[in-house]
Design a protein around this motif. Structure first.
Motif, PDB file in Angstrom:
ATOM      1  N   PRO A 165       0.803  -1.221   0.000  1.00 22.76           N
ATOM      2  CA  PRO A 165       0.000   0.000   0.000  1.00 22.76           C
ATOM      3  C   PRO A 165       0.838   1.273   0.000  1.00 22.76           C
ATOM      4  CG  PRO A 165      -0.183  -1.131   2.106  1.00 22.76           C
ATOM      5  CD  PRO A 165       0.637  -1.995   1.208  1.00 22.76           C
ATOM      6  N   LEU A 166       0.312   2.270  -0.678  1.00 29.83           N
ATOM      7  CA  LEU A 166       0.928   3.581  -0.742  1.00 29.83           C
ATOM      8  C   LEU A 166       0.875   4.211   0.641  1.00 29.83           C
ATOM      9  CD1 LEU A 166       2.092   5.614  -2.790  1.00 29.83           C
ATOM     10  CD2 LEU A 166      -0.227   6.473  -3.098  1.00 29.83           C
ATOM     11  N   GLN A 167       2.002   4.675   1.131  1.00 29.61           N
ATOM     12  CA  GLN A 167       2.068   5.253   2.475  1.00 29.61           C
ATOM     13  C   GLN A 167       1.824   6.758   2.484  1.00 29.61           C
ATOM     14  OE1 GLN A 167       2.581   3.275   5.280  1.00 29.61           O
ATOM     15  NE2 GLN A 167       2.349   1.635   3.797  1.00 29.61           N
ATOM     16  N   ARG A 168       2.343   7.433   1.439  1.00 32.02           N
ATOM     17  CA  ARG A 168       2.257   8.888   1.440  1.00 32.02           C
ATOM     18  C   ARG A 168       2.525   9.409   0.039  1.00 32.02           C
ATOM     19  NH1 ARG A 168       6.291  11.564   5.550  1.00 32.02           N
ATOM     20  NH2 ARG A 168       7.124   9.548   5.066  1.00 32.02           N
ATOM     21  N   THR A 169       1.869  10.484  -0.316  1.00 29.52           N
ATOM     22  CA  THR A 169       2.152  11.191  -1.562  1.00 29.52           C
ATOM     23  C   THR A 169       2.316  12.666  -1.236  1.00 29.52           C
ATOM     24  OG1 THR A 169      -0.145  11.672  -2.101  1.00 29.52           O
ATOM     25  CG2 THR A 169       0.744   9.568  -2.918  1.00 29.52           C
ATOM     26  N   GLY A 170       2.921  13.372  -2.136  1.00 29.73           N
ATOM     27  CA  GLY A 170       3.067  14.805  -1.925  1.00 29.73           C
ATOM     28  C   GLY A 170       3.832  15.450  -3.054  1.00 29.73           C
ATOM     29  N   SER A 171       3.927  16.727  -2.958  1.00 28.67           N
ATOM     30  CA  SER A 171       4.614  17.512  -3.969  1.00 28.67           C
ATOM     31  C   SER A 171       5.743  18.283  -3.305  1.00 28.67           C
ATOM     32  CB  SER A 171       3.616  18.487  -4.604  1.00 28.67           C
ATOM     33  OG  SER A 171       4.257  19.312  -5.533  1.00 28.67           O
TER      34      SER A 171
END
Length: 93
Positions: free
Chosen positions: A82-88
């Motif tokens: 699973p994806l833990q974190r996204t951001g820019s």
């Protein structure tokens, strides 16, 4: 093993998809051995080029990536890694 399955799925699914996107500048794949987690840094010419990609196209690619992982890992989990974190992030000027 998770690392080789993840790298296989990245190469088979995300890499060719990203290379077709306008504004794509490359990516860096990193692996945290202690946490057994991946970090992916993707470069875009601009935030607006990333934002212009239809959400459905991203979701379809993500689902395909998960199916490749499921097969490789022999897992029935819908999100095997699973994806833990996204951001820019923006470069420091």
């Amino acid at each position: 093993d998770q690392t080789s399955c993840w790298r296989t799925a990245e190469a088979e699914v995300w890499e060719p998809w990203l290379e077709k996107q306008s504004g794509y500048q490359g990516r860096e794949l990193l692996w945290d051995r202690d946490r057994q987690q991946a970090v992916v840094l993707i470069g875009w010419l601009s935030q607006s080029e990333w934002d212009a990609i239809p959400a459905g196209s991203i979701k379809k690619t993500e689902n395909r990536f998960d199916r490749v992982l499921q097969r490789c890992l022999g897992s029935g989990a819908s999100k095997p890694l699973p994806l833990q974190r996204t951001g820019s992030l923006q470069p420091i000027q």
